[in-house]
Design a protein around this motif. Structure first.
Motif, PDB file in Angstrom:
ATOM      1  N   PHE A   6       8.452   3.665  10.807  1.00  0.00           N
ATOM      2  CA  PHE A   6       8.333   2.514  11.708  1.00  0.00           C
ATOM      3  C   PHE A   6       9.596   2.403  12.556  1.00  0.00           C
ATOM      4  O   PHE A   6      10.706   2.575  12.050  1.00  0.00           O
ATOM      5  CB  PHE A   6       8.165   1.209  10.927  1.00  0.00           C
TER       6      PHE A   6
ATOM      7  N   GLU B  66       5.469   7.856   6.522  1.00  0.00           N
ATOM      8  CA  GLU B  66       5.162   6.750   7.437  1.00  0.00           C
ATOM      9  C   GLU B  66       6.486   6.223   7.987  1.00  0.00           C
ATOM     10  O   GLU B  66       7.361   5.812   7.223  1.00  0.00           O
ATOM     11  CB  GLU B  66       4.404   5.635   6.714  1.00  0.00           C
TER      12      GLU B  66
ATOM     13  N   HIS C 257       0.847  -1.191   0.000  1.00  0.00           N
ATOM     14  CA  HIS C 257       0.000   0.000   0.000  1.00  0.00           C
ATOM     15  C   HIS C 257       0.879   1.236   0.000  1.00  0.00           C
ATOM     16  O   HIS C 257       2.100   1.133   0.169  1.00  0.00           O
ATOM     17  CB  HIS C 257      -0.903   0.004   1.240  1.00  0.00           C
TER      18      HIS C 257
ATOM     19  N   HIS D 285       0.797   5.742   1.204  1.00  0.00           N
ATOM     20  CA  HIS D 285       0.119   6.771   1.990  1.00  0.00           C
ATOM     21  C   HIS D 285       0.328   8.144   1.377  1.00  0.00           C
ATOM     22  O   HIS D 285       1.240   8.352   0.579  1.00  0.00           O
ATOM     23  CB  HIS D 285       0.683   6.802   3.416  1.00  0.00           C
TER      24      HIS D 285
END
Ligand SMILES: [Fe+2]
Length: 333
Positions: A81, A79, A73, A75
């Motif tokens: 992590f 993003e 996917h 965004h």
């Protein structure tokens, strides 16, 4: 002040097992998704949001057993992590074939917009990822086209308004609502290709943090600070982070040796603390709490906060603050 309402303990996280369109797809059906601060991008309106206060970014989490996959996917915002536990393969590309990188505890990856990504727990134990998604409203997830096909096969329908209908639970598409159109070839073509080598360029390895003793927070015995994400911040006495581009939030790491202590100071912006290792004692305007591994806490803006190592090993904690250049911490308090 009720500090408890600003604290989310790791063992009290409320999971959602059908947060996303791939929740029934084999290989992805055992993932737990968490919305810790802010609504994130969850597609299930019933998902529990632990703290709803807007921060300018969202904090979430993903916990997955070995072999469990989060589908490809992209965004509309950054993003990031941080690996809390487990061994994770991150793969780029619409079909996960452009690049791959394996991350372990303490490693950080910052994924830009316009790149398809997915991740799999490739270790032997359950793993947890702490996630930061940019902006108060990060918009919706754009799924790779094949994710729609798999979801349909297993009874999940993503609607145009971003919500999810789980026909395996007897839910029906409400009258007047339409399914989200499948991601088009044109949308896919607008994404970039990122190779395995380029993935390494958006990662900070746990062993490669640049620990400093000359920053605004680290001028105390046994305290070190590392700039991870965001541009140089003169007010905080920090050089540019290892990943120096603007994210609209910054990420710093703090390491406190046994008995180390950062005295009371105030902050002008949102500050979220996450403990990776050890125990962190936090005092806010005279009230005390203790954060343990995996706990998340958001300090009230303007409050006087102090931090100390409350455990029996060095403590490593991460701080996410709103904006690219947070103000100077005020120790005059
Ligand atoms: Fe994501």
């Amino acid at each position: 002040m009720n500090l408890r309402s600003r604290l989310v303990r790791y063992d009290e996280l409320v999971p959602c097992l059908n947060a996303f369109i791939d929740a029934r797809s084999p290989g992805s059906d055992r993932k737990e998704n968490f919305t810790i601060i802010g609504p994130g991008v969850a597609e299930n309106p019933d998902q529990h949001v632990h703290i709803t206060l807007p921060h300018g970014f969202n904090i979430g989490g993903a916990r997955q057993p070995p072999g469990c996959l989060n589908s490809q996917h992209s965004h509309l915002t950054n993003e990031v992590f941080l690996v809390h536990s487990g061994t994770w393969a991150f793969r780029s590309g619409v079909d996960a074939s452009d690049g791959e990188i394996v991350l372990r505890e303490g490693d950080v990856i910052s994924l830009p917009t316009g790149v398809f990504r997915g991740f799999e727990n490739v270790g032997d134990d359950v793993g947890y990822l702490y996630a930061i998604l940019g902006r108060d409203d990060p918009g919706r997830v754009l799924w790779a086209p094949q994710v729609f096909d798999l979801a349909e096969k297993h009874g999940l329908v993503l609607l145009e308004d971003g919500s999810l209908v789980d026909t395996t639970l007897g839910q029906k598409v409400p009258a007047g609502k339409r399914p989200m159109p499948r991601t088009t070839a044109e949308q896919v073509a607008a994404h970039r290709v990122i190779s395995s080598g380029e993935l390494e360029g958006i990662v900070i390895r746990a062993g490669n943090y640049t620990w400093r003793r000359d920053t605004a927070l680290s001028g105390f015995p046994g305290v070190e600070e590392a700039a991870l994400l965001g541009p140089a911040s003169a007010a905080e006495g920090l050089p540019a982070g290892s990943l120096p581009w603007p994210h609209e939030f910054v990420l710093r790491a703090l390491r406190l040796q046994l008995d180390a202590h950062v005295p009371a100071h105030r902050r002008a912006e949102e500050e979220v603390v996450f403990v990776l290792r050890g125990a962190l004692g936090v005092e806010v305007d005279g009230e005390r709490i203790e954060l343990r591994r995996g706990d998340t806490f958001t300090t009230p803006i303007g409050s006087a906060r102090s931090f100390r190592n409350a455990g029996t090993e060095p403590c490593v904690a991460f701080f996410t603050r709103r904006g690219d250049r947070p103000a100077k911490p005020d120790f005059s308090a």
